[in-house]
Scaffold this motif. Structure first.
Motif, PDB file in Angstrom:
ATOM      1  N   TYR A 331       0.835  -1.209   0.000  1.00  0.00           N
ATOM      2  CA  TYR A 331       0.000   0.000   0.000  1.00  0.00           C
ATOM      3  C   TYR A 331       0.865   1.253   0.000  1.00  0.00           C
ATOM      4  N   GLU A 332       1.895   1.287   0.839  1.00  0.00           N
ATOM      5  CA  GLU A 332       2.770   2.455   0.899  1.00  0.00           C
ATOM      6  C   GLU A 332       3.514   2.661  -0.417  1.00  0.00           C
ATOM      7  N   TYR A 333       3.862   1.578  -1.064  1.00  0.00           N
ATOM      8  CA  TYR A 333       4.548   1.693  -2.357  1.00  0.00           C
ATOM      9  C   TYR A 333       3.648   2.380  -3.386  1.00  0.00           C
ATOM     10  N   LEU A 334       2.403   1.945  -3.478  1.00  0.00           N
ATOM     11  CA  LEU A 334       1.479   2.557  -4.441  1.00  0.00           C
ATOM     12  C   LEU A 334       1.222   4.023  -4.118  1.00  0.00           C
ATOM     13  N   GLN A 335       1.043   4.318  -2.826  1.00  0.00           N
ATOM     14  CA  GLN A 335       0.833   5.706  -2.427  1.00  0.00           C
ATOM     15  C   GLN A 335       2.053   6.563  -2.761  1.00  0.00           C
ATOM     16  N   THR A 336       3.239   6.026  -2.522  1.00  0.00           N
ATOM     17  CA  THR A 336       4.467   6.768  -2.806  1.00  0.00           C
ATOM     18  C   THR A 336       4.640   6.973  -4.304  1.00  0.00           C
ATOM     19  N   TYR A 337       4.278   5.998  -5.086  1.00  0.00           N
ATOM     20  CA  TYR A 337       4.392   6.121  -6.545  1.00  0.00           C
ATOM     21  C   TYR A 337       3.492   7.251  -7.056  1.00  0.00           C
ATOM     22  N   ARG A 338       2.294   7.325  -6.510  1.00  0.00           N
ATOM     23  CA  ARG A 338       1.382   8.412  -6.916  1.00  0.00           C
ATOM     24  C   ARG A 338       1.956   9.773  -6.500  1.00  0.00           C
ATOM     25  N   LYS A 339       2.494   9.828  -5.279  1.00  0.00           N
ATOM     26  CA  LYS A 339       3.069  11.090  -4.804  1.00  0.00           C
ATOM     27  C   LYS A 339       4.271  11.498  -5.657  1.00  0.00           C
ATOM     28  N   MET A 340       5.055  10.524  -6.077  1.00  0.00           N
ATOM     29  CA  MET A 340       6.203  10.819  -6.931  1.00  0.00           C
ATOM     30  C   MET A 340       5.746  11.461  -8.234  1.00  0.00           C
ATOM     31  N   ASN A 341       4.745  10.892  -8.861  1.00  0.00           N
ATOM     32  CA  ASN A 341       4.250  11.447 -10.126  1.00  0.00           C
ATOM     33  C   ASN A 341       3.712  12.868  -9.952  1.00  0.00           C
ATOM     34  N   LYS A 342       2.980  13.097  -8.858  1.00  0.00           N
ATOM     35  CA  LYS A 342       2.435  14.438  -8.613  1.00  0.00           C
ATOM     36  C   LYS A 342       3.551  15.456  -8.363  1.00  0.00           C
ATOM     37  N   LEU A 343       4.577  15.030  -7.632  1.00  0.00           N
ATOM     38  CA  LEU A 343       5.678  15.941  -7.330  1.00  0.00           C
ATOM     39  C   LEU A 343       6.485  16.249  -8.597  1.00  0.00           C
ATOM     40  N   GLN A 344       6.678  15.251  -9.430  1.00  0.00           N
ATOM     41  CA  GLN A 344       7.384  15.489 -10.697  1.00  0.00           C
ATOM     42  C   GLN A 344       6.589  16.441 -11.591  1.00  0.00           C
ATOM     43  N   GLU A 345       5.287  16.254 -11.615  1.00  0.00           N
ATOM     44  CA  GLU A 345       4.439  17.152 -12.416  1.00  0.00           C
ATOM     45  C   GLU A 345       4.476  18.576 -11.875  1.00  0.00           C
ATOM     46  N   ALA A 346       4.463  18.711 -10.542  1.00  0.00           N
ATOM     47  CA  ALA A 346       4.520  20.043  -9.930  1.00  0.00           C
ATOM     48  C   ALA A 346       5.849  20.725 -10.247  1.00  0.00           C
ATOM     49  N   TYR A 347       6.920  19.965 -10.216  1.00  0.00           N
ATOM     50  CA  TYR A 347       8.249  20.488 -10.531  1.00  0.00           C
ATOM     51  C   TYR A 347       8.293  21.042 -11.956  1.00  0.00           C
ATOM     52  N   ASP A 348       7.812  20.259 -12.914  1.00  0.00           N
ATOM     53  CA  ASP A 348       7.809  20.731 -14.305  1.00  0.00           C
ATOM     54  C   ASP A 348       6.867  21.902 -14.505  1.00  0.00           C
ATOM     55  N   ARG A 349       5.728  21.860 -13.830  1.00  0.00           N
ATOM     56  CA  ARG A 349       4.740  22.928 -13.993  1.00  0.00           C
ATOM     57  C   ARG A 349       5.269  24.244 -13.435  1.00  0.00           C
ATOM     58  N   GLU A 350       5.825  24.210 -12.232  1.00  0.00           N
ATOM     59  CA  GLU A 350       6.281  25.445 -11.587  1.00  0.00           C
ATOM     60  C   GLU A 350       7.540  26.024 -12.245  1.00  0.00           C
ATOM     61  N   THR A 351       8.368  25.169 -12.816  1.00  0.00           N
ATOM     62  CA  THR A 351       9.576  25.677 -13.496  1.00  0.00           C
ATOM     63  C   THR A 351       9.350  25.871 -14.985  1.00  0.00           C
ATOM     64  N   ASN A 352       8.118  25.551 -15.441  1.00  0.00           N
ATOM     65  CA  ASN A 352       7.818  25.613 -16.881  1.00  0.00           C
ATOM     66  C   ASN A 352       8.847  24.780 -17.643  1.00  0.00           C
ATOM     67  N   ASN A 353       9.028  23.562 -17.145  1.00  0.00           N
ATOM     68  CA  ASN A 353       9.981  22.611 -17.727  1.00  0.00           C
ATOM     69  C   ASN A 353      11.393  23.184 -17.811  1.00  0.00           C
ATOM     70  N   GLY A 354      11.735  23.990 -16.793  1.00  0.00           N
ATOM     71  CA  GLY A 354      13.071  24.540 -16.706  1.00  0.00           C
ATOM     72  C   GLY A 354      13.242  25.899 -17.343  1.00  0.00           C
ATOM     73  N   ARG A 355      12.223  26.373 -18.007  1.00  0.00           N
ATOM     74  CA  ARG A 355      12.341  27.671 -18.693  1.00  0.00           C
ATOM     75  C   ARG A 355      12.332  28.829 -17.692  1.00  0.00           C
ATOM     76  N   ASP A 356      11.596  28.677 -16.592  1.00  0.00           N
ATOM     77  CA  ASP A 356      11.552  29.716 -15.559  1.00  0.00           C
ATOM     78  C   ASP A 356      12.766  29.533 -14.652  1.00  0.00           C
ATOM     79  N   ARG A 357      13.806  30.329 -14.904  1.00  0.00           N
ATOM     80  CA  ARG A 357      15.066  30.135 -14.201  1.00  0.00           C
ATOM     81  C   ARG A 357      14.961  30.459 -12.707  1.00  0.00           C
ATOM     82  N   ALA A 358      14.135  31.439 -12.346  1.00  0.00           N
ATOM     83  CA  ALA A 358      13.982  31.786 -10.932  1.00  0.00           C
ATOM     84  C   ALA A 358      13.324  30.624 -10.172  1.00  0.00           C
ATOM     85  N   ALA A 359      12.269  30.095 -10.769  1.00  0.00           N
ATOM     86  CA  ALA A 359      11.593  28.957 -10.138  1.00  0.00           C
ATOM     87  C   ALA A 359      12.520  27.741 -10.091  1.00  0.00           C
TER      88      ALA A 359
END
Length: 382
Positions: A331-359
């Motif tokens: 159960y913890e593995y599945l929950q962690t996998y979902r959290k990983m995907n959400k965190l990766q998506e948040a990272y790309d979204r907030e940095t605009n895939n690295g284009r936003d240098r400040a972020a």
């Protein structure tokens, strides 16, 4: 003088068959005083079988009987006795309640020990004509023992055994002795079994201790495993490029594998975590292999590492039992996998895939600080 004989037999699980012989010499006649004299008589056919409940000379050090379930198919009788050239069905005096009380009251109760459930599957006495003054009979028992669990009972072992005996025709007092001995044998068997199994049987373990290890391979074929000593490089991005606005993509993930063994009554669970990237699923467009872009992709790998550290922390903080740790970890593995995907998506979204240098710089700082905390915690644990 007539000899009545009792032969005990019993087995359970992988236990070797045990045969004990008890010889009871019973006076084949009884005297009854009548009007100042004595007369020889045969016993009347009993209406039921008395069963004496008393403390047995057993000292269970690891368990107590918490419950008794009577799950016999037939609750109306326990015996078919041979009487006066015919058979008669008899039950134990007070029936099922007396059988339950035998198991509940024959041993000491210590609630600090393992609570055990006794399941009565079969108790049966069958006799046949011996063709003379001797009546042969058999007692057969099927008794199962369970550890009482929070959600459901855990099966421990079954006892299948009983008694063979011969009694004098017209004399019935031996039946009660035989039944008592057969029931006592089942408890003797379980006391011996649990004494032997207490330190090595996973179903009897006190709890679970978890030990984590990071996979120590650096690289294997298509796979690069996370380690600070071998940061990823553009040469690791070997998949064909894909059309679109993105210039690079990294595939990262994690897995775990484990083994368990019982050590001094505790389940020792050894878990190895693997944080990795796959070369043949990661790509970069030509002309985009600069240091800034590689840093962005490396942070994706770092995020996966941080998520796995949280997975390990969650596992260590969870209360797990020997019967449920597989489910908890899954159960913890599945929950962690979902959290990983959400965190990766948040990272790309907030940095605009690295284009936003400040972020991007904010994420760089955050990730470095979190990795430093992980390293400090690991150093303290060593």
């Amino acid at each position: 003088m007539i000899n009545d004989e009792i032969f005990h037999f019993g087995e359970g699980g992988s236990q070797a068959r045990v045969i004990e012989k008890y010889l009871f010499k019973v006076i084949g006649f009884l005297l009854m005083m009548q009007l100042g004299g004595f007369s020889l008589f045969a016993q009347e056919v009993p209406e039921n079988i008395p069963l004496k409940v008393e403390k047995l000379p057993l000292d269970p050090k690891h368990f107590y009987i918490a419950e008794v379930w009577d799950e016999r198919e037939d609750h109306s009788s326990v015996a078919r006795l041979w009487t006066n050239n015919s058979s008669k069905l008899l039950d134990v005096e007070k029936g099922s309640d007396k059988l339950k009380n035998y198991y509940l009251e024959s041993l000491p109760k210590n609630p600090e020990l393992i609570p055990v459930i006794v399941r009565i599957g079969k108790i049966r006495i069958d006799e046949e004509s011996g063709g003379g003054r001797s009546v042969p009979g058999k007692v057969k028992l099927v008794i199962s023992f369970y550890k009482k669990g929070e959600d459901s009972p855990v099966h421990l072992i079954d006892y299948r055994g009983g008694v063979q005996y011969k009694r004098t025709a017209g004399q019935y007092q031996l039946i009660s002795t035989v039944l008592s001995r057969a029931l006592e044998n089942s408890l003797q068997f379980f006391v011996k079994w649990i004494d032997q199994e207490i330190d090595s049987n996973i179903n009897l373990a006190k709890g679970v201790k978890v030990f984590f290890r990071d996979y120590d391979e650096v690289e294997s074929g298509d796979t690069v495993f996370y380690t600070p000593s071998r940061p990823i490089k553009w040469e690791d991005f070997q998949a064909p490029t894909r059309p679109g606005k993105y210039v690079a993509s990294i595939f990262t993930s994690f897995s775990w594998e484990g083994e368990s063994k019982v050590v001094d009554g505790w389940v020792h669970l050894y878990l190895t975590t693997k944080v990795f990237m796959l070369k043949n699923s990661s790509w970069v467009k030509s002309g985009s292999r600069d240091a800034y872009g590689l840093n962005h992709e490396r942070r994706h790998f770092d995020i996966t590492k941080l998520v796995v550290e949280r997975f390990k922390k969650n596992i260590k903080n969870r209360e797990m039992t020997p019967s449920d740790f597989d489910g908890v970890i899954g159960y913890e593995y599945l929950q962690t996998y979902r959290k990983m995907n959400k965190l990766q998506e948040a990272y790309d979204r907030e940095t605009n895939n690295g284009r936003d240098r400040a972020a991007q710089e904010e994420w760089n700082t955050y990730i470095k600080e979190e990795l430093a905390k992980v390293q400090k915690a690991n150093d303290l644990a060593q």
